[in-house]
Design a protein around this motif. Sequence first.
Motif, short mmCIF file in Angstrom:
data_model
loop_
_atom_site.label_atom_id
_atom_site.label_comp_id
_atom_site.label_asym_id
_atom_site.label_seq_id
_atom_site.Cartn_x
_atom_site.Cartn_y
_atom_site.Cartn_z
N ALA A 1 -2.32 8.44 -6.56
CA ALA A 1 -3.26 7.94 -5.48
C ALA A 1 -2.56 8.40 -4.22
O ALA A 1 -3.52 8.77 -3.22
CB ALA A 1 -2.99 6.50 -5.37
N PHE A 2 -1.33 8.41 -3.81
CA PHE A 2 -0.77 8.96 -2.60
C PHE A 2 -1.25 10.39 -2.35
O PHE A 2 -1.78 11.04 -1.34
CB PHE A 2 0.71 9.00 -2.58
CG PHE A 2 1.45 9.18 -1.27
CD1 PHE A 2 1.62 8.21 -0.66
CD2 PHE A 2 1.76 10.82 -1.01
CE1 PHE A 2 2.10 8.88 0.73
CE2 PHE A 2 2.35 11.23 0.15
CZ PHE A 2 2.59 10.01 0.95
N GLN B 1 -10.59 4.63 -8.40
CA GLN B 1 -10.10 4.45 -9.98
C GLN B 1 -8.76 4.50 -10.28
O GLN B 1 -8.05 3.54 -11.04
CB GLN B 1 -10.86 5.47 -10.61
CG GLN B 1 -12.24 5.46 -10.62
CD GLN B 1 -12.85 6.89 -11.55
OE1 GLN B 1 -12.11 7.86 -11.71
NE2 GLN B 1 -14.09 6.72 -11.77
N THR B 2 -7.87 5.31 -9.63
CA THR B 2 -6.67 5.39 -9.57
C THR B 2 -5.94 4.31 -9.25
O THR B 2 -4.81 3.59 -9.76
CB THR B 2 -5.98 6.70 -9.20
OG1 THR B 2 -6.69 7.86 -9.55
CG2 THR B 2 -4.52 7.04 -9.35
N VAL B 3 -6.07 3.70 -7.86
CA VAL B 3 -5.53 2.58 -7.27
C VAL B 3 -5.87 1.29 -8.26
O VAL B 3 -4.97 0.42 -8.58
CB VAL B 3 -5.92 2.45 -6.01
CG1 VAL B 3 -5.58 0.79 -5.63
CG2 VAL B 3 -5.90 3.23 -5.02
N ASN B 4 -6.94 1.22 -8.97
CA ASN B 4 -7.42 -0.11 -9.72
C ASN B 4 -6.56 0.04 -10.91
O ASN B 4 -6.05 -0.91 -11.59
CB ASN B 4 -8.90 -0.18 -9.99
CG ASN B 4 -9.79 -0.32 -8.84
OD1 ASN B 4 -9.22 -1.22 -8.03
ND2 ASN B 4 -10.80 0.06 -8.66
N VAL C 1 0.41 0.28 -2.93
CA VAL C 1 -0.41 1.25 -3.66
C VAL C 1 -1.74 1.35 -2.97
O VAL C 1 -2.72 2.20 -2.72
CB VAL C 1 -0.57 1.19 -5.13
CG1 VAL C 1 -1.71 0.00 -5.60
CG2 VAL C 1 -1.36 2.66 -5.97
N ARG C 2 -2.24 -0.04 -2.52
CA ARG C 2 -3.73 -0.22 -1.91
C ARG C 2 -3.33 0.66 -0.33
O ARG C 2 -4.39 1.19 0.15
CB ARG C 2 -3.79 -1.70 -1.51
CG ARG C 2 -4.15 -2.49 -2.73
CD ARG C 2 -4.91 -3.73 -2.44
NE ARG C 2 -4.99 -4.71 -3.30
CZ ARG C 2 -4.52 -5.54 -4.06
NH1 ARG C 2 -3.37 -6.01 -3.52
NH2 ARG C 2 -4.78 -6.21 -4.99
N TYR C 3 -1.96 0.38 0.20
CA TYR C 3 -1.88 0.98 1.34
C TYR C 3 -2.11 2.53 1.25
O TYR C 3 -2.54 3.32 2.03
CB TYR C 3 -0.56 0.81 2.01
CG TYR C 3 0.05 1.40 3.37
CD1 TYR C 3 -0.69 1.22 4.48
CD2 TYR C 3 0.66 2.66 3.15
CE1 TYR C 3 -0.25 1.85 5.56
CE2 TYR C 3 1.07 3.33 4.13
CZ TYR C 3 0.63 3.01 5.41
OH TYR C 3 1.11 3.68 6.48
N PHE C 4 -1.51 3.16 0.37
CA PHE C 4 -1.61 4.59 0.18
C PHE C 4 -3.27 5.06 0.15
O PHE C 4 -3.32 6.14 0.75
CB PHE C 4 -1.11 4.95 -1.49
CG PHE C 4 0.40 5.05 -1.72
CD1 PHE C 4 1.05 4.73 -0.72
CD2 PHE C 4 0.92 5.14 -2.89
CE1 PHE C 4 2.49 4.74 -0.74
CE2 PHE C 4 2.20 5.06 -2.87
CZ PHE C 4 2.97 4.94 -2.01
#
Length: 300
Positions: A222-223, A269-272, A292-295
């Motif tokens: 995600a990052f 999708q990746t964050v979820n 990960v939401r912040y990313f």
Amino acid sequence: MYDFSADIADCAKAVEAALARQLDAAPLSGPGPAPARLIQAMRHGSLEGGKRLRPLLVRQAAAIFNIPAAQALTAGLAVEMIHCYSLVHDDLPAMDNDDLRRGRPTVHKAYDDATAILAGDALLTHAFGLLADPACHPDAAVRIALVAELATGSGAGGMVGGQMRDIEGEAGGLSPDEISTMQAMKTGALIRASVRMGALLGGADARALSVLTLYAELAGRAFQLADDILDVTATAETMGKATGKDAALGKQTLVATLGLEGARTRLNQTVNEALSTLRTFGPKADGLRATVRYFASREN
């Protein structure tokens, strides 16, 4: 109630202060005196900037196992020194040839190429010295595990190997899977190591370590996706470094292969998926969830 803004600010402040103490003549010297110019270059490449996301991940993963933030700081510093060394070297003319980093001249611009190479070398070396120090963890077996974890994440099968694959990819011809592999190594491997090191500090069992490893791999993906999107959409002023360079250099990214909207869909999708891995930990993993939401939502 977990407060991400307070957590990331507190972590950045603690890391900045601890790095400033470590990157000084006394801690860096022995058996001979560390040269002043080298110390200055190391400080230029490490202090006054950066969100300190990797040390944040170390402390957030450790927090799941009730390890206080102060006890995760030394391991976090080691990861941050590795990250800073990689940026100093990546910016060199022989690599990405960048003049700006965090809104100011890169180390090779502020000093010279040779000094930048040596500053990166020294940051890399001292990172492992930090992990070997009993101040990192009282159990030598844990310290050895941390050293091995960081070496794996930053070596030829991790960050450095990913940079090599990135350079090879400039010639073109990488498939989406090959791009994902390259990014999982170049960016994801150090994020993976950060989370796993936090878990190792906390004495995680095999199952918990496996779950957190999956989270970390997804978070790393995600990052990098967010970074590739920002390279296309953000300004140099916002980013504090040059943008639009991926396309100019022929860099292989998922934005180039999937398109901007396709990459944004893949990012969501990746964050979820990353969030779904953390169910088993309950509220103790709220820090990792927020990160990960912040990313995905960051603007620089």
